[in-house]
Design a protein around this motif. Structure first.
Motif, PDB file in Angstrom:
ATOM      1  N   ASP A   1       1.094  -1.441  -0.249  1.00 31.43           N
ATOM      2  CA  ASP A   1      -0.213   0.154   0.086  1.00 31.43           C
ATOM      3  C   ASP A   1       1.130   1.451   0.036  1.00 31.43           C
ATOM      4  OD1 ASP A   1      -3.305  -1.412   0.655  1.00 31.43           O
ATOM      5  OD2 ASP A   1      -1.736  -1.987   2.296  1.00 31.43           O
ATOM      6  N   VAL A   2       2.344   1.122   0.783  1.00 27.94           N
ATOM      7  CA  VAL A   2       2.609   2.966   0.626  1.00 27.94           C
ATOM      8  C   VAL A   2       3.877   2.167   0.765  1.00 27.94           C
ATOM      9  CG1 VAL A   2       4.103   4.027   2.507  1.00 27.94           C
ATOM     10  CG2 VAL A   2       1.398   3.999   2.491  1.00 27.94           C
ATOM     11  N   VAL A   3       4.963   2.592  -0.444  1.00 28.36           N
ATOM     12  CA  VAL A   3       6.925   2.268  -0.962  1.00 28.36           C
ATOM     13  C   VAL A   3       7.084   3.416   0.181  1.00 28.36           C
ATOM     14  CG1 VAL A   3       8.426   1.665  -1.706  1.00 28.36           C
ATOM     15  CG2 VAL A   3       5.773   0.408  -2.485  1.00 28.36           C
ATOM     16  N   TYR A   4       8.640   3.092   0.811  1.00 30.12           N
ATOM     17  CA  TYR A   4       9.646   4.201   1.299  1.00 30.12           C
ATOM     18  C   TYR A   4      10.834   4.116   0.859  1.00 30.12           C
ATOM     19  CZ  TYR A   4      10.744   7.699   5.145  1.00 30.12           C
ATOM     20  OH  TYR A   4      11.907   8.648   5.903  1.00 30.12           O
ATOM     21  N   ASP A   5      10.927   5.110  -0.398  1.00 30.65           N
ATOM     22  CA  ASP A   5      12.493   5.036  -1.014  1.00 30.65           C
ATOM     23  C   ASP A   5      13.085   6.212  -0.376  1.00 30.65           C
ATOM     24  OD1 ASP A   5      13.332   4.102  -2.907  1.00 30.65           O
ATOM     25  OD2 ASP A   5      12.611   5.261  -4.349  1.00 30.65           O
ATOM     26  N   PRO A   6      13.929   5.532  -0.056  1.00 23.88           N
ATOM     27  CA  PRO A   6      15.037   6.886   0.285  1.00 23.88           C
ATOM     28  C   PRO A   6      16.391   6.791  -0.781  1.00 23.88           C
ATOM     29  CG  PRO A   6      15.168   4.824   2.188  1.00 23.88           C
ATOM     30  CD  PRO A   6      14.278   4.701   1.685  1.00 23.88           C
ATOM     31  N   VAL A   7      16.186   5.719  -1.728  1.00 24.94           N
ATOM     32  CA  VAL A   7      17.434   4.608  -1.834  1.00 24.94           C
ATOM     33  C   VAL A   7      17.212   5.650  -4.423  1.00 24.94           C
ATOM     34  CG1 VAL A   7      18.484   2.391  -3.822  1.00 24.94           C
ATOM     35  CG2 VAL A   7      17.257   2.802  -1.529  1.00 24.94           C
ATOM     36  N   GLY A   8      16.017   5.403  -4.628  1.00 17.88           N
ATOM     37  CA  GLY A   8      15.883   6.074  -5.932  1.00 17.88           C
ATOM     38  C   GLY A   8      16.735   4.577  -7.242  1.00 17.88           C
ATOM     39  N   GLY A   9      16.711   5.040  -8.046  1.00 15.69           N
ATOM     40  CA  GLY A   9      17.050   3.857  -9.327  1.00 15.69           C
ATOM     41  C   GLY A   9      16.685   3.096  -9.445  1.00 15.69           C
ATOM     42  N   GLU A  10      17.064   2.002  -9.718  1.00 12.54           N
ATOM     43  CA  GLU A  10      16.769   0.460  -9.144  1.00 12.54           C
ATOM     44  C   GLU A  10      15.140   0.409  -8.549  1.00 12.54           C
ATOM     45  OE1 GLU A  10      15.699  -3.170 -11.065  1.00 12.54           O
ATOM     46  OE2 GLU A  10      16.639  -1.588 -12.193  1.00 12.54           O
ATOM     47  N   ALA A  11      15.653   0.398  -7.241  1.00  7.85           N
ATOM     48  CA  ALA A  11      14.317   0.580  -6.519  1.00  7.85           C
ATOM     49  C   ALA A  11      13.402   0.646  -6.754  1.00  7.85           C
ATOM     50  CB  ALA A  11      15.191   1.466  -4.955  1.00  7.85           C
ATOM     51  N   TYR A  12      13.674   2.269  -7.501  1.00 12.35           N
ATOM     52  CA  TYR A  12      11.912   3.024  -7.538  1.00 12.35           C
ATOM     53  C   TYR A  12      11.603   2.751  -8.185  1.00 12.35           C
ATOM     54  CZ  TYR A  12       8.976   6.304  -9.938  1.00 12.35           C
ATOM     55  OH  TYR A  12       7.714   6.786  -9.726  1.00 12.35           O
ATOM     56  N   VAL A  13      12.588   1.518  -9.499  1.00 17.91           N
ATOM     57  CA  VAL A  13      11.593   0.550 -10.893  1.00 17.91           C
ATOM     58  C   VAL A  13      10.527   0.138  -9.657  1.00 17.91           C
ATOM     59  CG1 VAL A  13      11.576   0.008 -12.416  1.00 17.91           C
ATOM     60  CG2 VAL A  13      13.363   2.113 -12.728  1.00 17.91           C
ATOM     61  N   GLN A  14      11.313  -1.292  -8.471  1.00 23.11           N
ATOM     62  CA  GLN A  14      10.964  -2.032  -8.469  1.00 23.11           C
ATOM     63  C   GLN A  14       9.161  -1.500  -8.074  1.00 23.11           C
ATOM     64  OE1 GLN A  14      14.147  -2.661  -5.898  1.00 23.11           O
ATOM     65  NE2 GLN A  14      15.467  -4.837  -7.250  1.00 23.11           N
ATOM     66  N   SER A  15       9.783  -0.412  -7.157  1.00 26.99           N
ATOM     67  CA  SER A  15       8.925   0.045  -6.486  1.00 26.99           C
ATOM     68  C   SER A  15       7.576  -0.036  -7.136  1.00 26.99           C
ATOM     69  CB  SER A  15       8.905   1.360  -5.762  1.00 26.99           C
ATOM     70  OG  SER A  15       9.876   1.705  -5.102  1.00 26.99           O
ATOM     71  N   THR A  16       7.159   0.678  -8.477  1.00 32.93           N
ATOM     72  CA  THR A  16       6.241   1.213  -9.308  1.00 32.93           C
ATOM     73  C   THR A  16       5.762  -0.846  -9.709  1.00 32.93           C
ATOM     74  OG1 THR A  16       8.017   1.430 -11.133  1.00 32.93           O
ATOM     75  CG2 THR A  16       7.784   2.681 -10.257  1.00 32.93           C
ATOM     76  N   LYS A  17       6.492  -1.401  -9.585  1.00 28.16           N
ATOM     77  CA  LYS A  17       5.843  -2.572  -9.816  1.00 28.16           C
ATOM     78  C   LYS A  17       5.554  -3.608  -9.260  1.00 28.16           C
ATOM     79  CE  LYS A  17       9.236  -3.325 -14.127  1.00 28.16           C
ATOM     80  NZ  LYS A  17      10.724  -4.046 -14.520  1.00 28.16           N
ATOM     81  N   VAL A  18       5.718  -2.853  -7.623  1.00 24.49           N
ATOM     82  CA  VAL A  18       4.994  -3.822  -6.413  1.00 24.49           C
ATOM     83  C   VAL A  18       4.255  -2.541  -5.979  1.00 24.49           C
ATOM     84  CG1 VAL A  18       6.442  -5.156  -6.075  1.00 24.49           C
ATOM     85  CG2 VAL A  18       6.654  -3.069  -4.772  1.00 24.49           C
ATOM     86  N   VAL A  19       3.835  -1.939  -6.351  1.00 22.01           N
ATOM     87  CA  VAL A  19       2.487  -1.312  -5.142  1.00 22.01           C
ATOM     88  C   VAL A  19       1.018  -1.697  -5.372  1.00 22.01           C
ATOM     89  CG1 VAL A  19       3.007   0.817  -7.080  1.00 22.01           C
ATOM     90  CG2 VAL A  19       2.103   1.391  -4.846  1.00 22.01           C
ATOM     91  N   ALA A  20       0.643  -1.466  -4.919  1.00 23.96           N
ATOM     92  CA  ALA A  20      -0.805  -2.085  -4.976  1.00 23.96           C
ATOM     93  C   ALA A  20      -1.498  -0.271  -5.228  1.00 23.96           C
ATOM     94  CB  ALA A  20      -1.643  -2.167  -3.511  1.00 23.96           C
ATOM     95  N   PHE A  21      -2.675  -1.249  -5.617  1.00 26.37           N
ATOM     96  CA  PHE A  21      -3.968  -0.137  -6.571  1.00 26.37           C
ATOM     97  C   PHE A  21      -4.382   0.557  -5.227  1.00 26.37           C
ATOM     98  CE2 PHE A  21      -8.161   0.632  -6.273  1.00 26.37           C
ATOM     99  CZ  PHE A  21      -8.304   1.455  -8.257  1.00 26.37           C
ATOM    100  N   GLU A  22      -4.551   2.002  -6.292  1.00 23.60           N
ATOM    101  CA  GLU A  22      -4.570   3.027  -5.015  1.00 23.60           C
ATOM    102  C   GLU A  22      -3.240   3.066  -3.663  1.00 23.60           C
ATOM    103  OE1 GLU A  22      -8.366   3.280  -3.452  1.00 23.60           O
ATOM    104  OE2 GLU A  22      -8.809   4.698  -5.243  1.00 23.60           O
TER     105      GLU A  22
END
Length: 325
Positions: free
Chosen positions: A203-224
């Motif tokens: 539901d919530v992704v907390y990303d202090p890393v950026g780069g590949e971590a952000y790309v992963q975040s977009t693929k695992v973030v839930a609906f809304e």
């Protein structure tokens, strides 16, 4: 007094020099503080390199977060007014921005509470609206910023998934309270998150890393779901595909905590009150992995810059120049 000075930009371990300098003289509205403990943050390394959005004039003393002592003996949390930063025996800070240090925490823990936990609180609660029962994914969960988010997520009643790099950091993340720990060096992050959430995602992704971590975040973030962008410790700033946010119905939220100090300082004070309560309850406690003497600050800042530390590394001038405590 003794203070670390940066005369030219470069790697912290190369450009920081411990020198004898005059004590800083507070300007109007400022106070002189004895530094009891100074927490090391990634922005300290970026400032040494000349890559941070704030560029103090050379020479300057790094150190953006301290637990200090006022002339009347009060323990306070402060962000030193650069160029007189916290890696010194004394620093200056704006009097109006001082916050009381929590009695439940020692000097090093108090120094590590301010920026990381304030960032976590504003990111998770004010920006993302994290609710009990939701799933929170924290990148770099064993680091200084990530460890704060893990503890705050658990205190809020969330299920916390921590992503780390290496078995040692995985052990730290488990000790912090992560319900699920994913070692990105040994596991497929995307597949592991989907397995852990029954395919739903976080539901919530907390990303202090950026780069590949952000790309992963977009693929695992839930609906809304909500992705909170906190920083770019990887050194890579992603360029989001906004059409992807549209088709998956998720939000991308930026968080620059420092803006609240000028835009709405009352919220910072209220946040510190809540963090003090959580510390007194034992719900949060900064993970201080190292307490180093003032003489070890440059090497410690370099370790933080290289990403080889866990939790927080704190400079404690009272330790002298002896061994690490």
């Amino acid at each position: 007094m003794q203070a670390w000075q940066v005369h030219q930009n470069g790697e912290p371990g190369e450009v920081m020099r411990l020198e004898g300098v005059e004590r800083p003289v507070p300007a109007e509205g400022q106070v002189l503080l004895k530094v009891r403990a100074a927490n090391i943050n990634f922005p300290d390394a970026l400032m040494c390199r000349g890559h941070y959005q704030v560029r103090p004039p050379l020479p300057f003393t790094p150190g953006v977060e301290i637990c200090g002592e006022t002339q009347d003996g009060r323990r306070v949390l402060a962000n030193p007014a650069l160029p007189y930063g916290g890696f010194a025996e004394y620093a200056v800070a704006d009097a109006a921005a001082l916050l009381p240090a929590p009695e439940a925490l020692d000097d090093a823990e108090s120094a590590a509470l301010h920026i990381g936990y304030q960032t976590g609180w504003f990111g998770l609660h004010r920006r993302a609206g994290l609710e009990a029962g939701e799933t929170l994914l924290v990148h770099a969960a064993a680091g200084g910023v990530g460890s704060a988010a893990v503890q705050l997520g658990k205190a809020a009643g969330a299920t916390v998934i921590g992503v780390v790099g290496g078995a040692d950091k995985a052990a730290v993340a488990r000790e912090l309270g992560c319900d699920v720990v994913i070692d990105r060096r040994a596991e497929d992050v995307i597949g592991a998150v989907k397995d852990a959430t029954g395919g739903r995602g976080a539901d919530v992704v907390y990303d202090p890393v950026g780069g590949e971590a952000y790309v992963q975040s977009t693929k695992v973030v839930a609906f809304e779901g909500r992705i909170v962008v906190v920083g770019f410790a990887s050194g890579s700033i992603p360029s989001p595909a906004l059409n992807h946010a549209l088709v998956k119905n998720y939000s991308i939220l930026g968080l620059h905590w420092g803006l609240y100090n000028t835009k709405n300082p009352k919220l910072v004070q209220q946040c510190n009150e809540r963090l003090t309560e959580l510390a007194a309850q034992g719900a949060i406690k900064p993970l201080v992995s190292e307490r180093v003497p003032l003489g070890g600050a440059a090497a410690a800042v370099q370790r933080v810059a290289d990403g080889v530390t866990t939790g927080r590394v704190v400079v404690v001038p009272a330790l002298g120049n002896g061994a690490v405590a």
